[in-house]
Design a protein around this motif. Sequence first.
Motif, PDB file in Angstrom:
ATOM      1  N   TYR A  60       8.342  13.997   5.780  1.00  0.00           N
ATOM      2  CA  TYR A  60       9.331  14.463   4.801  1.00  0.00           C
ATOM      3  C   TYR A  60      10.704  14.587   5.470  1.00  0.00           C
ATOM      4  O   TYR A  60      11.727  14.144   4.928  1.00  0.00           O
ATOM      5  N   GLN A  61      10.722  15.199   6.655  1.00  0.00           N
ATOM      6  CA  GLN A  61      11.985  15.428   7.363  1.00  0.00           C
ATOM      7  C   GLN A  61      12.646  14.108   7.774  1.00  0.00           C
ATOM      8  O   GLN A  61      13.873  13.977   7.730  1.00  0.00           O
ATOM      9  N   VAL A  62      11.820  13.142   8.157  1.00  0.00           N
ATOM     10  CA  VAL A  62      12.364  11.820   8.505  1.00  0.00           C
ATOM     11  C   VAL A  62      13.079  11.219   7.298  1.00  0.00           C
ATOM     12  O   VAL A  62      14.211  10.733   7.394  1.00  0.00           O
ATOM     13  N   GLY A  63      12.426  11.270   6.143  1.00  0.00           N
ATOM     14  CA  GLY A  63      13.024  10.703   4.942  1.00  0.00           C
ATOM     15  C   GLY A  63      14.264  11.448   4.489  1.00  0.00           C
ATOM     16  O   GLY A  63      15.246  10.833   4.047  1.00  0.00           O
ATOM     17  N   MET A  64      14.238  12.758   4.595  1.00  0.00           N
ATOM     18  CA  MET A  64      15.390  13.556   4.154  1.00  0.00           C
ATOM     19  C   MET A  64      16.630  13.257   4.998  1.00  0.00           C
ATOM     20  O   MET A  64      17.742  13.261   4.490  1.00  0.00           O
ATOM     21  N   ARG A  65      16.423  12.992   6.293  1.00  0.00           N
ATOM     22  CA  ARG A  65      17.580  12.738   7.148  1.00  0.00           C
ATOM     23  C   ARG A  65      18.107  11.312   6.987  1.00  0.00           C
ATOM     24  O   ARG A  65      19.318  11.102   6.901  1.00  0.00           O
ATOM     25  N   MET A  66      17.236  10.312   6.942  1.00  0.00           N
ATOM     26  CA  MET A  66      17.730   8.920   6.935  1.00  0.00           C
ATOM     27  C   MET A  66      18.010   8.407   5.527  1.00  0.00           C
ATOM     28  O   MET A  66      18.718   7.412   5.352  1.00  0.00           O
ATOM     29  N   GLY A  67      17.456   9.058   4.493  1.00  0.00           N
ATOM     30  CA  GLY A  67      17.653   8.563   3.132  1.00  0.00           C
ATOM     31  C   GLY A  67      16.660   7.466   2.777  1.00  0.00           C
ATOM     32  O   GLY A  67      15.880   6.999   3.617  1.00  0.00           O
ATOM     33  N   HIS A  68      16.708   7.037   1.529  1.00  0.00           N
ATOM     34  CA  HIS A  68      15.692   6.087   1.074  1.00  0.00           C
ATOM     35  C   HIS A  68      16.050   4.624   1.331  1.00  0.00           C
ATOM     36  O   HIS A  68      15.171   3.756   1.303  1.00  0.00           O
ATOM     37  N   GLU A  69      17.334   4.326   1.600  1.00  0.00           N
ATOM     38  CA  GLU A  69      17.720   2.926   1.790  1.00  0.00           C
ATOM     39  C   GLU A  69      16.995   2.255   2.954  1.00  0.00           C
ATOM     40  O   GLU A  69      16.485   1.126   2.801  1.00  0.00           O
ATOM     41  N   PRO A  70      16.898   2.879   4.159  1.00  0.00           N
ATOM     42  CA  PRO A  70      16.137   2.223   5.233  1.00  0.00           C
ATOM     43  C   PRO A  70      14.652   2.036   4.892  1.00  0.00           C
ATOM     44  O   PRO A  70      14.043   1.042   5.300  1.00  0.00           O
ATOM     45  N   LEU A  71      14.088   2.989   4.152  1.00  0.00           N
ATOM     46  CA  LEU A  71      12.695   2.847   3.744  1.00  0.00           C
ATOM     47  C   LEU A  71      12.513   1.598   2.881  1.00  0.00           C
ATOM     48  O   LEU A  71      11.597   0.793   3.100  1.00  0.00           O
ATOM     49  N   ILE A  72      13.390   1.446   1.898  1.00  0.00           N
ATOM     50  CA  ILE A  72      13.295   0.298   0.993  1.00  0.00           C
ATOM     51  C   ILE A  72      13.525  -1.009   1.760  1.00  0.00           C
ATOM     52  O   ILE A  72      12.828  -2.006   1.544  1.00  0.00           O
ATOM     53  N   GLU A  73      14.490  -0.995   2.675  1.00  0.00           N
ATOM     54  CA  GLU A  73      14.774  -2.186   3.474  1.00  0.00           C
ATOM     55  C   GLU A  73      13.539  -2.623   4.259  1.00  0.00           C
ATOM     56  O   GLU A  73      13.175  -3.812   4.278  1.00  0.00           O
ATOM     57  N   TRP A  74      12.864  -1.660   4.898  1.00  0.00           N
ATOM     58  CA  TRP A  74      11.714  -2.011   5.719  1.00  0.00           C
ATOM     59  C   TRP A  74      10.464  -2.283   4.901  1.00  0.00           C
ATOM     60  O   TRP A  74       9.597  -3.069   5.313  1.00  0.00           O
ATOM     61  N   MET A  75      10.372  -1.690   3.745  1.00  0.00           N
ATOM     62  CA  MET A  75       9.272  -2.061   2.851  1.00  0.00           C
ATOM     63  C   MET A  75       9.342  -3.554   2.534  1.00  0.00           C
ATOM     64  O   MET A  75       8.331  -4.263   2.587  1.00  0.00           O
ATOM     65  N   ARG A  76      10.543  -4.020   2.249  1.00  0.00           N
ATOM     66  CA  ARG A  76      10.702  -5.440   1.906  1.00  0.00           C
ATOM     67  C   ARG A  76      10.507  -6.338   3.119  1.00  0.00           C
ATOM     68  O   ARG A  76       9.971  -7.439   2.994  1.00  0.00           O
ATOM     69  N   LYS A  77      10.923  -5.876   4.301  1.00  0.00           N
ATOM     70  CA  LYS A  77      10.692  -6.671   5.507  1.00  0.00           C
ATOM     71  C   LYS A  77       9.201  -6.814   5.787  1.00  0.00           C
ATOM     72  O   LYS A  77       8.745  -7.862   6.265  1.00  0.00           O
ATOM     73  N   TYR A  78       8.440  -5.772   5.515  1.00  0.00           N
ATOM     74  CA  TYR A  78       6.992  -5.838   5.692  1.00  0.00           C
ATOM     75  C   TYR A  78       6.309  -6.687   4.620  1.00  0.00           C
ATOM     76  O   TYR A  78       5.111  -6.938   4.692  1.00  0.00           O
ATOM     77  N   GLY A  79       7.079  -7.085   3.603  1.00  0.00           N
ATOM     78  CA  GLY A  79       6.529  -7.947   2.563  1.00  0.00           C
ATOM     79  C   GLY A  79       6.116  -7.237   1.297  1.00  0.00           C
ATOM     80  O   GLY A  79       5.542  -7.868   0.395  1.00  0.00           O
ATOM     81  N   LEU A  80       6.392  -5.934   1.183  1.00  0.00           N
ATOM     82  CA  LEU A  80       6.015  -5.215  -0.031  1.00  0.00           C
ATOM     83  C   LEU A  80       6.978  -5.574  -1.159  1.00  0.00           C
ATOM     84  O   LEU A  80       8.131  -5.935  -0.941  1.00  0.00           O
ATOM     85  N   GLY A  81       6.469  -5.467  -2.379  1.00  0.00           N
ATOM     86  CA  GLY A  81       7.294  -5.797  -3.542  1.00  0.00           C
ATOM     87  C   GLY A  81       7.368  -7.281  -3.823  1.00  0.00           C
ATOM     88  O   GLY A  81       8.110  -7.716  -4.705  1.00  0.00           O
ATOM     89  N   ALA A  82       6.615  -8.094  -3.078  1.00  0.00           N
ATOM     90  CA  ALA A  82       6.596  -9.543  -3.278  1.00  0.00           C
ATOM     91  C   ALA A  82       5.189 -10.061  -3.002  1.00  0.00           C
ATOM     92  O   ALA A  82       4.420  -9.449  -2.262  1.00  0.00           O
TER      93      ALA A  82
END
Length: 608
Positions: free
Chosen positions: A393-415
């Motif tokens: 939770y603390q990791v997400g609160m500090r970095m925000g959701h944009e890096p999460l979404i970026e890396w989700m797509r790099k891992y191939g999620l959402g496609a």
Amino acid sequence: MAFLQYPSSQVDKKGGRTVGRQYQSVIMMFFLSLIMLGGIGSRLFYLQLVEGDRNRKLAEENRILLLPRRPARGTMFDRNGKILAGSRLSHSVSIWPIALPEDQRDPVVQRLAQLLEIPADEIQQRIESAGYESTQSIAIARGLSPAQTTALAEYASELPGVRVEAEAIRSYPNGDLAAHVIGYTGEIDEGEYDEFAGNGEDYRLGDIIGKMGSEKSFESLLRGVWGGQQVEVDSAGNVLSIMGEKPPESGQNIRLTLDLDLQKAAEKALGDKIGAIVAMDPRDGAILAMVSRPTFDPNIFSTRITQAQWDQLNSRGNPFLNRTLQAYPPASTFKIITTTAGIESGSFPVDTVLPTYPNINAGGILFWDWNNAGFGPLGFAGALQWSSDTFFYQVGMRMGHEPLIEWMRKYGLGAKTGIELVTEESPGLVPDDAWKQEMLDEEWYLGDTINMTIGQGFMQVTPLQTAVMFAVAANGGYRVTPHLLLDGAESKQWKTSLGMQPDTIKVIQDGLRKVVTSGTGTRINVPTIPTPAGKSGTAEAPPYENHTWFGAYAPFDKPEVVVVAFGEHSGGGGGSFAAPMVKDVLEVYFNGLPKKKQEPPAEKQSAG
């Protein structure tokens, strides 16, 4: 004055002249005949010279027929050459509409309906779709029983234009084993026919095509090329002579990446539970096993399926849905991506240590850790080991959701992953600001980010995508393309580097290893599996029971296999429900199927 004298025959009784009247009649008949012969000649000239080619073609089509012969479909093997899908000899019945006398149409249809136990309307519709002038053979039924074949032979004199012949039909020797991967075949419908014809492909009504799975994905390789005989027939459709023959060309044989023994182990591990298991080579994405439950036996589609069979199949809870390709919340398995995003975004050094708590207050809402107590100070590896929610939770609160979404797509999620089962695969869902605004008419909240860090909320991931995610950790930072066709390509063609820092990869690997040695995944820490690493996940799915996950790979130092198990609304936890399935599959991968115990020989009974 002299008068001319006429013979008495040329003067009628009233003194009138009759000279030339009989010649006038002859002349009129001559000219009339001349006109008629001229018309006939002109018509013959038009038919023979102007329309000659067309009329010759029509005449030949009425007496010369092409009897098509279906090619044998290619055989499907596993990676070790064991048959997954082949063919067996059977009989089919078809009808030539043009050889069916008009006054015999209804009796023939009624007799076929009686002998084949098929509704007469269905047979009638097939004939009318082709047209009564069609010279093509129309398939009526396949996979005839011996009794039906015998009955059709007995009533042959009452069935003009009807033909019974031997043909190869699809056979699946392992029954429902790997049914979702192999798929099944069936007769082409009008929509499929129009689609193929629109693409310029040579299909005809009555063709057998792949309907699902690899049968559908590799249709162009498996189907082969039609052949046939050109025969001369009489008005009743009886063959008078064979004028030519073109042998059909069999479809290609193909090898899949599946390992039949490992598939059997995965099927046994899942049992009758609703869910999925995927086993994959993390080095190149080759699928070694793919199981979905509930399932079906594809053999039932090789012949005409009855309504009772169809109803029974669908009473099992959508057995045709390949759950390895359907999307669900990934739960704590997703913490692999949260770790990646936290470090790679620059928000956290690799050696970060954070306190953990029973809960985190965000905007007046309490977000609890799964143990309701916290785990004290943890680094990234320890947070993965104990699956601490409040850490992430603390990791997400500090970095925000944009890096999460970026890396989700790099891992191939959402496609879609790129596996050949493209029409059956869900891309999953990577929610972002635009998606939430469009779908829910709401802005992105901090709580959405917090839920995302632990694989909850709106996000959706398939078991196959989850296997790809574990493969990134196993192979040192490469996203692989899952595939089923074993074509001997270099593994580098199936993977793409994500450009991760070596330290990021190491901390993830260390954390996944600790999960197994002393964390939430100790169920697979057994001597029969060489140094496994993995991660559990338990996804809330109110108002139903939880989904459960477990993913692992081994050996830790040089991974060869990734296994992901998923339980749909199974209840319990990932470590307790899904991990034992993964253990069973890994044990067979490294040790082979257990040998069957031989029964001791029976003792001889003494006489007396």
